[in-house]
Each structure stands twice: as structure tokens, then as C-alpha cells.
Design a protein around this motif. Structure first.
Motif, PDB file in Angstrom:
ATOM      1  N   ALA A  99       0.835  -1.210   0.000  1.00 50.50           N
ATOM      2  CA  ALA A  99       0.000   0.000   0.000  1.00 50.50           C
ATOM      3  C   ALA A  99       0.865   1.253   0.000  1.00 50.50           C
ATOM      4  CB  ALA A  99      -0.930  -0.007   1.213  1.00 50.50           C
ATOM      5  N   GLU A 100       1.955   1.255   0.770  1.00 47.65           N
ATOM      6  CA  GLU A 100       2.851   2.411   0.775  1.00 47.65           C
ATOM      7  C   GLU A 100       3.547   2.557  -0.577  1.00 47.65           C
ATOM      8  OE1 GLU A 100       5.569   2.679   4.075  1.00 47.65           O
ATOM      9  OE2 GLU A 100       3.965   2.563   5.549  1.00 47.65           O
ATOM     10  N   ALA A 101       3.846   1.432  -1.238  1.00 51.26           N
ATOM     11  CA  ALA A 101       4.487   1.490  -2.559  1.00 51.26           C
ATOM     12  C   ALA A 101       3.548   2.118  -3.580  1.00 51.26           C
ATOM     13  CB  ALA A 101       4.912   0.101  -3.005  1.00 51.26           C
ATOM     14  N   VAL A 102       2.250   1.838  -3.459  1.00 57.33           N
ATOM     15  CA  VAL A 102       1.266   2.455  -4.357  1.00 57.33           C
ATOM     16  C   VAL A 102       1.271   3.973  -4.146  1.00 57.33           C
ATOM     17  CG1 VAL A 102      -1.208   2.678  -4.852  1.00 57.33           C
ATOM     18  CG2 VAL A 102      -0.178   0.401  -4.552  1.00 57.33           C
ATOM     19  N   THR A 103       1.234   4.400  -2.898  1.00 55.66           N
ATOM     20  CA  THR A 103       1.269   5.838  -2.585  1.00 55.66           C
ATOM     21  C   THR A 103       2.565   6.465  -3.094  1.00 55.66           C
ATOM     22  OG1 THR A 103      -0.098   5.473  -0.634  1.00 55.66           O
ATOM     23  CG2 THR A 103       1.138   7.535  -0.717  1.00 55.66           C
ATOM     24  N   PHE A 104       3.689   5.780  -2.843  1.00 56.36           N
ATOM     25  CA  PHE A 104       4.996   6.255  -3.303  1.00 56.36           C
ATOM     26  C   PHE A 104       4.995   6.415  -4.823  1.00 56.36           C
ATOM     27  CE2 PHE A 104       9.150   5.027  -5.044  1.00 56.36           C
ATOM     28  CZ  PHE A 104       9.955   6.011  -4.502  1.00 56.36           C
ATOM     29  N   SER A 105       4.454   5.419  -5.552  1.00 57.47           N
ATOM     30  CA  SER A 105       4.433   5.462  -7.011  1.00 57.47           C
ATOM     31  C   SER A 105       3.591   6.635  -7.511  1.00 57.47           C
ATOM     32  CB  SER A 105       3.870   4.145  -7.555  1.00 57.47           C
ATOM     33  OG  SER A 105       3.676   4.233  -8.946  1.00 57.47           O
ATOM     34  N   ARG A 106       2.449   6.859  -6.898  1.00 55.68           N
ATOM     35  CA  ARG A 106       1.571   7.957  -7.331  1.00 55.68           C
ATOM     36  C   ARG A 106       2.231   9.315  -7.086  1.00 55.68           C
ATOM     37  NH1 ARG A 106      -3.989   5.490  -4.880  1.00 55.68           N
ATOM     38  NH2 ARG A 106      -4.335   3.977  -6.537  1.00 55.68           N
ATOM     39  N   GLN A 107       2.968   9.444  -5.970  1.00 61.32           N
ATOM     40  CA  GLN A 107       3.587  10.723  -5.633  1.00 61.32           C
ATOM     41  C   GLN A 107       4.851  10.997  -6.446  1.00 61.32           C
ATOM     42  OE1 GLN A 107       4.176  10.291  -1.425  1.00 61.32           O
ATOM     43  NE2 GLN A 107       2.096  10.948  -0.923  1.00 61.32           N
ATOM     44  N   ASN A 108       5.486   9.934  -6.947  1.00 61.40           N
ATOM     45  CA  ASN A 108       6.784  10.106  -7.604  1.00 61.40           C
ATOM     46  C   ASN A 108       6.766   9.735  -9.081  1.00 61.40           C
ATOM     47  OD1 ASN A 108       8.585  10.843  -5.278  1.00 61.40           O
ATOM     48  ND2 ASN A 108       7.604   9.002  -4.498  1.00 61.40           N
ATOM     49  N   VAL A 109       5.600   9.567  -9.680  1.00 63.23           N
ATOM     50  CA  VAL A 109       5.519   9.179 -11.086  1.00 63.23           C
ATOM     51  C   VAL A 109       5.952  10.348 -11.975  1.00 63.23           C
ATOM     52  CG1 VAL A 109       3.092   9.815 -11.405  1.00 63.23           C
ATOM     53  CG2 VAL A 109       4.075   7.993 -12.781  1.00 63.23           C
ATOM     54  N   LYS A 110       6.705  10.002 -12.999  1.00 64.47           N
ATOM     55  CA  LYS A 110       7.116  11.010 -13.985  1.00 64.47           C
ATOM     56  C   LYS A 110       6.010  11.133 -15.032  1.00 64.47           C
ATOM     57  CE  LYS A 110      11.931  10.019 -13.147  1.00 64.47           C
ATOM     58  NZ  LYS A 110      13.032   9.166 -13.494  1.00 64.47           N
ATOM     59  N   PRO A 111       5.987  12.242 -15.765  1.00 63.38           N
ATOM     60  CA  PRO A 111       4.883  12.457 -16.725  1.00 63.38           C
ATOM     61  C   PRO A 111       4.741  11.332 -17.764  1.00 63.38           C
ATOM     62  CG  PRO A 111       6.118  14.485 -16.424  1.00 63.38           C
ATOM     63  CD  PRO A 111       6.865  13.412 -15.677  1.00 63.38           C
ATOM     64  N   ASP A 112       5.814  10.693 -18.138  1.00 62.50           N
ATOM     65  CA  ASP A 112       5.725   9.646 -19.168  1.00 62.50           C
ATOM     66  C   ASP A 112       5.565   8.251 -18.556  1.00 62.50           C
ATOM     67  OD1 ASP A 112       8.277   9.741 -18.093  1.00 62.50           O
ATOM     68  OD2 ASP A 112       9.213   8.957 -19.928  1.00 62.50           O
ATOM     69  N   GLU A 113       5.343   8.130 -17.257  1.00 59.44           N
ATOM     70  CA  GLU A 113       5.197   6.831 -16.591  1.00 59.44           C
ATOM     71  C   GLU A 113       3.752   6.604 -16.164  1.00 59.44           C
ATOM     72  OE1 GLU A 113       9.603   6.347 -14.551  1.00 59.44           O
ATOM     73  OE2 GLU A 113       7.986   7.194 -13.349  1.00 59.44           O
ATOM     74  N   ILE A 114       3.419   5.349 -15.978  1.00 59.65           N
ATOM     75  CA  ILE A 114       2.087   4.958 -15.502  1.00 59.65           C
ATOM     76  C   ILE A 114       2.219   4.610 -14.027  1.00 59.65           C
ATOM     77  CG2 ILE A 114       0.208   3.291 -15.732  1.00 59.65           C
ATOM     78  CD1 ILE A 114       1.170   2.953 -18.684  1.00 59.65           C
ATOM     79  N   PRO A 115       1.419   5.226 -13.153  1.00 61.79           N
ATOM     80  CA  PRO A 115       1.551   4.945 -11.722  1.00 61.79           C
ATOM     81  C   PRO A 115       0.965   3.578 -11.345  1.00 61.79           C
ATOM     82  CG  PRO A 115      -0.230   6.499 -12.088  1.00 61.79           C
ATOM     83  CD  PRO A 115       0.415   6.258 -13.425  1.00 61.79           C
ATOM     84  N   LEU A 116       1.450   3.079 -10.238  1.00 61.71           N
ATOM     85  CA  LEU A 116       0.958   1.826  -9.664  1.00 61.71           C
ATOM     86  C   LEU A 116      -0.408   2.116  -9.036  1.00 61.71           C
ATOM     87  CD1 LEU A 116       1.641  -1.138  -8.925  1.00 61.71           C
ATOM     88  CD2 LEU A 116       2.763  -0.259  -6.864  1.00 61.71           C
TER      89      LEU A 116
END
Length: 179
Positions: A99-116
Motif C-alpha cells: 500500500a505504501e508502494a502504491v502511494t509512493f508510485s503515485r507521488q513520484n511518477v514522472k509524466p511519461d510513466e504509468i503509476p501503480l
């Protein structure tokens, strides 16, 4: 003939008593003698230098007292903070790490990446929590969990999440996925 002035004088036979002399003869008027007189003795005044020394001494004593308290309190505070951070990391489950990894991915996603979007069926692969100590410098692995990742575009992949920590007890993530 007497040259003594009228006034109260100590009785020779009883110094605790005063007797009135009228300038010519002793009268029958008596009263108890007051030790030190009717007023307390005046305190000698301090010199300005003594006052300055007293103030400086008090300030130095206060600084030393604060220093001693800080020398005791700071290590206790840091140790308690360290223990709390380690206890927090030791209590994490792989579901919480996902769950923390999902939050981390959403907060740190680059514009050309797809978030978790989700991390499911997370299981423990590597566990370093039992011997965990916060490092003085750098980062240290806390645990590795693996499971299934669902991305924001609805694709699913295998997911590995490594949880690291640093000297401050921060949660740091490394995500690895395979399509």
C-alpha cells in the motif's frame, strides 16, 4: 555629682533589664533590654562589583545546568526516536509495504510513466527486521515483498518491492516489475 545624661542603662545586677537614670538619680522605672535594639541590624550593602559577580555566577550556573540537562535529554530523545522508528519498521506487513508502494508510485511518477494502482497478494521474500538497526549513513534493506501489481492503465505484472530505511527511519522504496 554625675555627668551621665538621662536615659535607659543596663542594670549591673541584671543585664537583661534596663533602668532609667534621670540625670541625677536612678528611678524605679525598669524595662526588659532588647537584644540588638528595637530594629534589626542594617545589612551591609553590596558593592557593585560583588553584585556583578553574583549575577555572572548565577548566569554561569544556569548555563551549566541547561548544558547538563541537554547532555542527558538529547541522547535519551534520540534513542527513543531511534527505537520508535525501528519498532515502526518491524511492525510493517507486506500488505502495508504494498500500500505504501502504491502511494509512493503515485507521488513520484514522472509524466511519461504509468503509476501503480494496486499491489495485491504481497508475500515476504527477504526479512531483515529482526536485526534491524538504523544506519549511521546510507540506507539499509528492511524487507523485500513480492506480489502482483495493477497499474493505472489496468495492466498487471509481477511486482517486487524493496523497503529500505536511512538514519532518520524514513521509508524508502525500490520497485521492480516484470511483464
Amino acid at each position: 555629682m554625675s555627668t551621665a545624661a538621662p536615659g535607659w542603662y543596663a542594670e549591673p545586677d541584671n543585664p537583661a533589664m534596663l533602668r532609667w537614670f534621670d540625670g541625677v538619680q536612678w528611678t524605679e522605672h525598669r524595662q526588659p533590654a532588647m537584644v540588638g535594639g528595637p530594629f534589626p541590624p542594617a545589612r551591609p550593602s553590596r558593592s557593585p562589583a560583588a553584585t556583578v559577580l553574583l549575577v555572572v555566577g548565577c548566569v554561569v550556573a544556569a548555563v551549566v545546568a541547561v548544558g547538563v540537562l541537554a547532555a542527558i535529554a538529547i541522547p535519551v530523545f534520540l534513542n527513543e526516536r531511534h527505537k520508535a522508528a525501528v519498532d515502526d519498521l518491524r511492525s510493517l506487513s507486506c500488505a502495508e509495504v504494498g500500500a505504501e508502494a502504491v502511494t509512493f508510485s503515485r507521488q513520484n511518477v514522472k509524466p511519461d510513466e504509468i503509476p501503480l494502482a494496486a499491489a495485491d497478494a504481497m508475500v515476504l521474500v527477504t526479512d531483515a527486521r529482526a536485526a534491524l538497526r538504523l544506519p549511521q549513513t546510507g540506507e539499509v534493506l528492511v524487507m523485500r515483498c513480492s506480489g502482483t501489481a495493477t497499474w493505472a492503465d489496468q495492466t498487471t505484472t509481477a511486482l517486487q518491492v524493496d523497503l529500505y530505511t536511512n538514519s532518520a527511519g524514513d521509508h524508502l522504496y525500490a520497485l521492480d516489475w516484470r511483464e
